[in-house]
Scaffold this motif. Sequence first.
Motif, PDB file in Angstrom:
ATOM      1  N   VAL A 223       0.791  -1.353   0.397  1.00 12.62           N
ATOM      2  CA  VAL A 223       0.088  -0.030  -0.671  1.00 12.62           C
ATOM      3  C   VAL A 223       0.735   1.619   0.142  1.00 12.62           C
ATOM      4  O   VAL A 223       1.773   1.344   0.742  1.00 12.62           O
ATOM      5  CB  VAL A 223      -0.956   0.079   1.396  1.00 12.62           C
ATOM      6  N   ASN A 224       0.838   1.996  -1.111  1.00 10.37           N
ATOM      7  CA  ASN A 224       1.553   3.576  -1.111  1.00 10.37           C
ATOM      8  C   ASN A 224       0.506   3.878   0.288  1.00 10.37           C
ATOM      9  O   ASN A 224      -0.768   4.523   0.341  1.00 10.37           O
ATOM     10  CB  ASN A 224       0.780   4.173  -2.594  1.00 10.37           C
ATOM     11  N   VAL A 225       1.931   4.963   1.343  1.00 11.19           N
ATOM     12  CA  VAL A 225       0.712   5.829   2.469  1.00 11.19           C
ATOM     13  C   VAL A 225       2.018   6.901   2.116  1.00 11.19           C
ATOM     14  O   VAL A 225       3.345   7.096   2.094  1.00 11.19           O
ATOM     15  CB  VAL A 225       1.068   5.019   3.583  1.00 11.19           C
ATOM     16  N   PHE A 226       1.077   7.864   1.754  1.00  9.02           N
ATOM     17  CA  PHE A 226       1.974   9.395   2.249  1.00  9.02           C
ATOM     18  C   PHE A 226       1.161  10.204   3.083  1.00  9.02           C
ATOM     19  O   PHE A 226      -0.378  10.983   2.971  1.00  9.02           O
ATOM     20  CB  PHE A 226       1.476   9.878   0.460  1.00  9.02           C
ATOM     21  N   ALA A 227       1.738  10.388   3.714  1.00  4.72           N
ATOM     22  CA  ALA A 227       1.369  11.240   5.003  1.00  4.72           C
ATOM     23  C   ALA A 227       2.127  12.382   5.959  1.00  4.72           C
ATOM     24  O   ALA A 227       3.257  12.832   5.606  1.00  4.72           O
ATOM     25  CB  ALA A 227       1.550  10.292   6.998  1.00  4.72           C
ATOM     26  N   ALA A 228       1.250  14.040   5.801  1.00  3.28           N
ATOM     27  CA  ALA A 228       1.941  15.074   6.047  1.00  3.28           C
ATOM     28  C   ALA A 228       0.803  15.153   7.482  1.00  3.28           C
ATOM     29  O   ALA A 228       0.115  14.985   7.410  1.00  3.28           O
ATOM     30  CB  ALA A 228       1.893  15.971   4.986  1.00  3.28           C
ATOM     31  N   GLU A 229       1.530  17.225   7.948  1.00  2.00           N
ATOM     32  CA  GLU A 229       0.389  17.335   8.223  1.00  2.00           C
ATOM     33  C   GLU A 229      -0.712  17.504   8.107  1.00  2.00           C
ATOM     34  O   GLU A 229      -2.253  17.739   8.717  1.00  2.00           O
ATOM     35  CB  GLU A 229       1.231  18.448   9.303  1.00  2.00           C
ATOM     36  N   THR A 230      -0.923  17.945   7.101  1.00  2.00           N
ATOM     37  CA  THR A 230      -2.465  17.916   6.437  1.00  2.00           C
ATOM     38  C   THR A 230      -2.753  17.260   4.622  1.00  2.00           C
ATOM     39  O   THR A 230      -1.292  17.139   4.645  1.00  2.00           O
ATOM     40  CB  THR A 230      -2.260  19.792   5.862  1.00  2.00           C
ATOM     41  N   ASP A 231      -3.917  17.424   4.742  1.00  2.58           N
ATOM     42  CA  ASP A 231      -4.321  17.068   3.616  1.00  2.58           C
ATOM     43  C   ASP A 231      -4.099  16.826   2.793  1.00  2.58           C
ATOM     44  O   ASP A 231      -3.130  16.583   1.481  1.00  2.58           O
ATOM     45  CB  ASP A 231      -5.560  16.897   3.350  1.00  2.58           C
ATOM     46  N   VAL A 284      -3.482   9.234   1.412  1.00  3.27           N
ATOM     47  CA  VAL A 284      -2.780  10.230   1.566  1.00  3.27           C
ATOM     48  C   VAL A 284      -3.926  11.024   2.242  1.00  3.27           C
ATOM     49  O   VAL A 284      -5.030  10.932   1.890  1.00  3.27           O
ATOM     50  CB  VAL A 284      -3.068  10.699  -0.384  1.00  3.27           C
ATOM     51  N   GLY A 285      -2.959  11.465   3.634  1.00  2.00           N
ATOM     52  CA  GLY A 285      -3.469  12.950   3.609  1.00  2.00           C
ATOM     53  C   GLY A 285      -2.992  13.035   5.545  1.00  2.00           C
ATOM     54  O   GLY A 285      -1.903  12.211   5.682  1.00  2.00           O
ATOM     55  N   GLY A 286      -3.149  13.613   5.802  1.00  2.00           N
ATOM     56  CA  GLY A 286      -3.485  14.505   7.056  1.00  2.00           C
ATOM     57  C   GLY A 286      -3.424  13.278   8.513  1.00  2.00           C
ATOM     58  O   GLY A 286      -3.367  11.989   7.796  1.00  2.00           O
ATOM     59  N   SER A 321       6.581  11.293   6.497  1.00  2.00           N
ATOM     60  CA  SER A 321       5.564  10.029   6.572  1.00  2.00           C
ATOM     61  C   SER A 321       5.709   8.588   7.396  1.00  2.00           C
ATOM     62  O   SER A 321       4.905   8.403   7.675  1.00  2.00           O
ATOM     63  CB  SER A 321       5.570  10.534   5.239  1.00  2.00           C
ATOM     64  N   PHE A 322       6.899   8.124   7.206  1.00  2.12           N
ATOM     65  CA  PHE A 322       6.991   6.764   8.039  1.00  2.12           C
ATOM     66  C   PHE A 322       6.503   6.877   9.498  1.00  2.12           C
ATOM     67  O   PHE A 322       5.870   6.266   9.974  1.00  2.12           O
ATOM     68  CB  PHE A 322       7.825   6.070   7.487  1.00  2.12           C
ATOM     69  N   ALA A 323       7.412   8.418  10.170  1.00  7.39           N
ATOM     70  CA  ALA A 323       6.750   8.606  11.575  1.00  7.39           C
ATOM     71  C   ALA A 323       5.033   8.874  11.731  1.00  7.39           C
ATOM     72  O   ALA A 323       4.187   8.271  12.813  1.00  7.39           O
ATOM     73  CB  ALA A 323       7.718   9.937  11.837  1.00  7.39           C
ATOM     74  N   ILE A 324       4.549   9.556  11.056  1.00 10.06           N
ATOM     75  CA  ILE A 324       2.846  10.213  10.830  1.00 10.06           C
ATOM     76  C   ILE A 324       2.615   8.184  11.359  1.00 10.06           C
ATOM     77  O   ILE A 324       1.495   8.269  11.782  1.00 10.06           O
ATOM     78  CB  ILE A 324       2.678  10.489  10.306  1.00 10.06           C
ATOM     79  N   LEU A 325       3.211   7.592  10.135  1.00  6.98           N
ATOM     80  CA  LEU A 325       1.620   6.850   9.768  1.00  6.98           C
ATOM     81  C   LEU A 325       1.958   5.475  11.065  1.00  6.98           C
ATOM     82  O   LEU A 325       1.303   4.826  11.519  1.00  6.98           O
ATOM     83  CB  LEU A 325       3.025   5.631   8.487  1.00  6.98           C
ATOM     84  N   SER A 326       3.593   5.808  11.589  1.00  7.78           N
ATOM     85  CA  SER A 326       3.012   4.894  12.798  1.00  7.78           C
ATOM     86  C   SER A 326       2.984   5.250  13.750  1.00  7.78           C
ATOM     87  O   SER A 326       2.349   4.767  14.826  1.00  7.78           O
ATOM     88  CB  SER A 326       5.304   4.963  13.394  1.00  7.78           C
TER      89      SER A 326
END
Length: 337
Positions: A223-231, A284-286, A321-326
């Motif tokens: 799965v592709n995961v793109f995480a950031a502070e906002t969408d 993809v999102g916050g 991104s990987f930190a937010i996902l974790s």
Amino acid sequence: MPAMLPLSVLDLSPVPEGSDAGQALRNSADLARHADALGYRRFWMAEHHNMPGIASAATAVALAHVASGTRSIRIGAGGIMLPNHAPLMVAEQFGTLAALYPGRIDLGLGRAPGSDQATMRALRRNLAGDVDDFPRDVMELAAYFEPAVPGQMIQAVPGAGLAVEMWILGSSTYGAQLAAALGLPYAFASHFAPGQMREAVSIYRERFRPSERLAAPHVMLGVNVFAAETDAAARLLYSSLQQAFVNLRTGRPGKLPAPREGFAEGLDPRLQAMLDQSLSCSIVGGPETVRQGLRDFVASTGADELMVTAQIHDHAARLRSFAILSEVAKEAVPALG
């Protein structure tokens, strides 16, 4: 707190525009250390050839570089394209890794070439190694990891008797059938080829035969995961993958492009539809969007493990991104059952 559904990392060692392969590999080592500290289960790299935007062609060499800076995360190939290689050579390479990093080495095996026809010829000198030989080659490779017996003419040194965890990879039902028959764990490339994901997983679970290597079926989905502070920030990061995918599918592979605002919206509708289908397994999102996306994906697929990839142009943004996902996964994907 319930046990976590395992999260793992698939790294293609992306070469961003404005950078080079050396920096890409150093970034991969840094990401592996980061993932290790965050508690990810595995860090895999993939074999691709003749692609300016991917630096992990010499996969076993790249994995040795990555493993040297990590402590406990499993290190592996996702995967080695077995038709490109003699099984003995693969056994020696991954046997060497297992000798250096005991109990931490995975070997995912695929039957695709990971390249175009001309590159296949350059790799093999001829096309005698056929995908139809894949099951036989997998079994030959597995035999090299068994303890050597008296009188055995050919041994993998290092390799014989070492604990290398073998996986079958796939993007169709073929790999599912083989993994089930051999009693091996199965990883599906849903992050770029999701079309047959549900059918393949169903076949694998229904036909699985327990083996000495694995007692019950185990499915890992990409799965592709793109995480950031906002969408909005995450969608901008995601545009790099969208551009790279369009470039590849239209015969213009290159380095990983910088983010581009509004890229997908400006595409021809046919290319938009291609992206929507090929990259449908993307979150993809916050933080809250990612949390809900993970929860929905796991509930829908019944995955035993997720293999997360993120082709992000800026290395610091990829680490974040990987930190937010974790962080969000602790609430989103507790182990099922």
